[in-house]
Design a protein around this motif. Sequence first.
Motif, PDB file in Angstrom:
ATOM      1  N   VAL A 173       0.977  -1.086   0.028  1.00  6.74           N
ATOM      2  CA  VAL A 173       0.051   0.048   0.058  1.00  6.74           C
ATOM      3  C   VAL A 173       0.925   1.309   0.027  1.00  6.74           C
ATOM      4  O   VAL A 173       1.795   1.276   0.779  1.00  6.74           O
ATOM      5  N   SER A 174       0.631   2.004  -1.053  1.00 10.84           N
ATOM      6  CA  SER A 174       1.447   3.476  -1.066  1.00 10.84           C
ATOM      7  C   SER A 174       0.390   4.342  -1.047  1.00 10.84           C
ATOM      8  O   SER A 174      -0.745   4.460  -1.665  1.00 10.84           O
ATOM      9  N   ILE A 175       0.469   5.250  -0.246  1.00 11.43           N
ATOM     10  CA  ILE A 175      -0.290   6.501  -0.043  1.00 11.43           C
ATOM     11  C   ILE A 175       0.321   7.825  -0.502  1.00 11.43           C
ATOM     12  O   ILE A 175       1.251   8.250   0.471  1.00 11.43           O
ATOM     13  N   LEU A 176      -0.411   8.766  -1.258  1.00 15.44           N
ATOM     14  CA  LEU A 176       0.236  10.117  -1.446  1.00 15.44           C
ATOM     15  C   LEU A 176      -0.783  11.032  -1.085  1.00 15.44           C
ATOM     16  O   LEU A 176      -2.037  11.032  -1.809  1.00 15.44           O
ATOM     17  N   LEU A 177      -0.423  12.073  -0.200  1.00 13.69           N
ATOM     18  CA  LEU A 177      -1.506  13.149   0.233  1.00 13.69           C
ATOM     19  C   LEU A 177      -0.837  14.612  -0.004  1.00 13.69           C
ATOM     20  O   LEU A 177       0.489  14.679  -0.002  1.00 13.69           O
ATOM     21  N   PHE A 203       4.049  -0.734   3.795  1.00  9.50           N
ATOM     22  CA  PHE A 203       3.305   0.515   3.517  1.00  9.50           C
ATOM     23  C   PHE A 203       4.187   1.808   3.753  1.00  9.50           C
ATOM     24  O   PHE A 203       5.138   1.913   4.393  1.00  9.50           O
ATOM     25  N   GLU A 204       3.678   2.679   2.680  1.00 13.83           N
ATOM     26  CA  GLU A 204       4.363   3.831   2.753  1.00 13.83           C
ATOM     27  C   GLU A 204       3.554   5.029   2.473  1.00 13.83           C
ATOM     28  O   GLU A 204       2.407   4.955   1.827  1.00 13.83           O
ATOM     29  N   VAL A 205       3.693   6.282   3.213  1.00 15.80           N
ATOM     30  CA  VAL A 205       2.933   7.483   3.151  1.00 15.80           C
ATOM     31  C   VAL A 205       3.996   8.666   2.797  1.00 15.80           C
ATOM     32  O   VAL A 205       4.921   8.653   3.513  1.00 15.80           O
ATOM     33  N   ARG A 206       3.577   9.406   1.632  1.00 18.86           N
ATOM     34  CA  ARG A 206       4.346  10.374   1.240  1.00 18.86           C
ATOM     35  C   ARG A 206       3.319  11.467   0.878  1.00 18.86           C
ATOM     36  O   ARG A 206       2.137  11.316   0.864  1.00 18.86           O
TER      37      ARG A 206
END
Length: 267
Positions: A173-177, A203-206
């Motif tokens: 899961v990659s989340i870009l906000l 899991f990554e959030v950027r």
Amino acid sequence: MTSLRDLGLSEYESRAYRSLLQTGPTTAKELSRTSDVPMGRIYDVLNSLETHNLIRSQTASRPKKYVAVEPETALDRLLENKRDELEEKITQYEDIATELEDKLETADPVDEPFWTAALGGDEAAELLVERIQAAEERVNFVAATTASYVDLDIVGEEIAEELEAAIERGVHVSILLHPNVVSQLPESVGRRYRYHLQNHSDFEVRVGEDVTATFALIDQGEVCIEVPHPTDASELFAIINLKDTEFAANVKSAFDPRWEEATELEL
């Protein structure tokens, strides 16, 4: 009208218990008369009520006498019995669903575009959760604004929970906000990120300024696209789910450079 039968008693059991509340301690023969329960059935009925701990008996007396427990106690016991029955049923249904999951097979996907839409926040959230549940390899989630399915605590938490479940079954899961989204996310989602997801290898959030749309790219074969309301861009109008490998590839080609330029989220 509601009755004791709604909590599991038979008609005869209900009559006998109600009659005991009125008569006080009494014999089976007398109870048969006052409750209109046939004498041929009264002992079976009394034994059943005793089994459910709804009455007590005085075995030392001759003839044997019976007395009803207080209504509040009786109702609590009936309710607890119902809870146990329901929990047992739920367990049975869960076992059936698990068994069927292994038996029900789907055909190989047909490489033909297909789309569907869900209008409004609740239906949109339900569709998004469904597609996350179906993910097998990867979910790229991009959010430019907090739509109605994100800024509600209960729904935002539900989506975060499904993303966590996806990770647990091996989905990356990659989340870009956009930075504005980070400051408006529910606190419950932030807690889940800090304590459950932040250190997970899949899991990554950027965060990136160059985020202009909200969508989810799933398994590089389908896209869930947020459609803002035409009269109020802060409100969600619909989510469109499009299964089209060519379109998904185009979306990914636009996502990748923005992901590379984004910075890791720090909460």
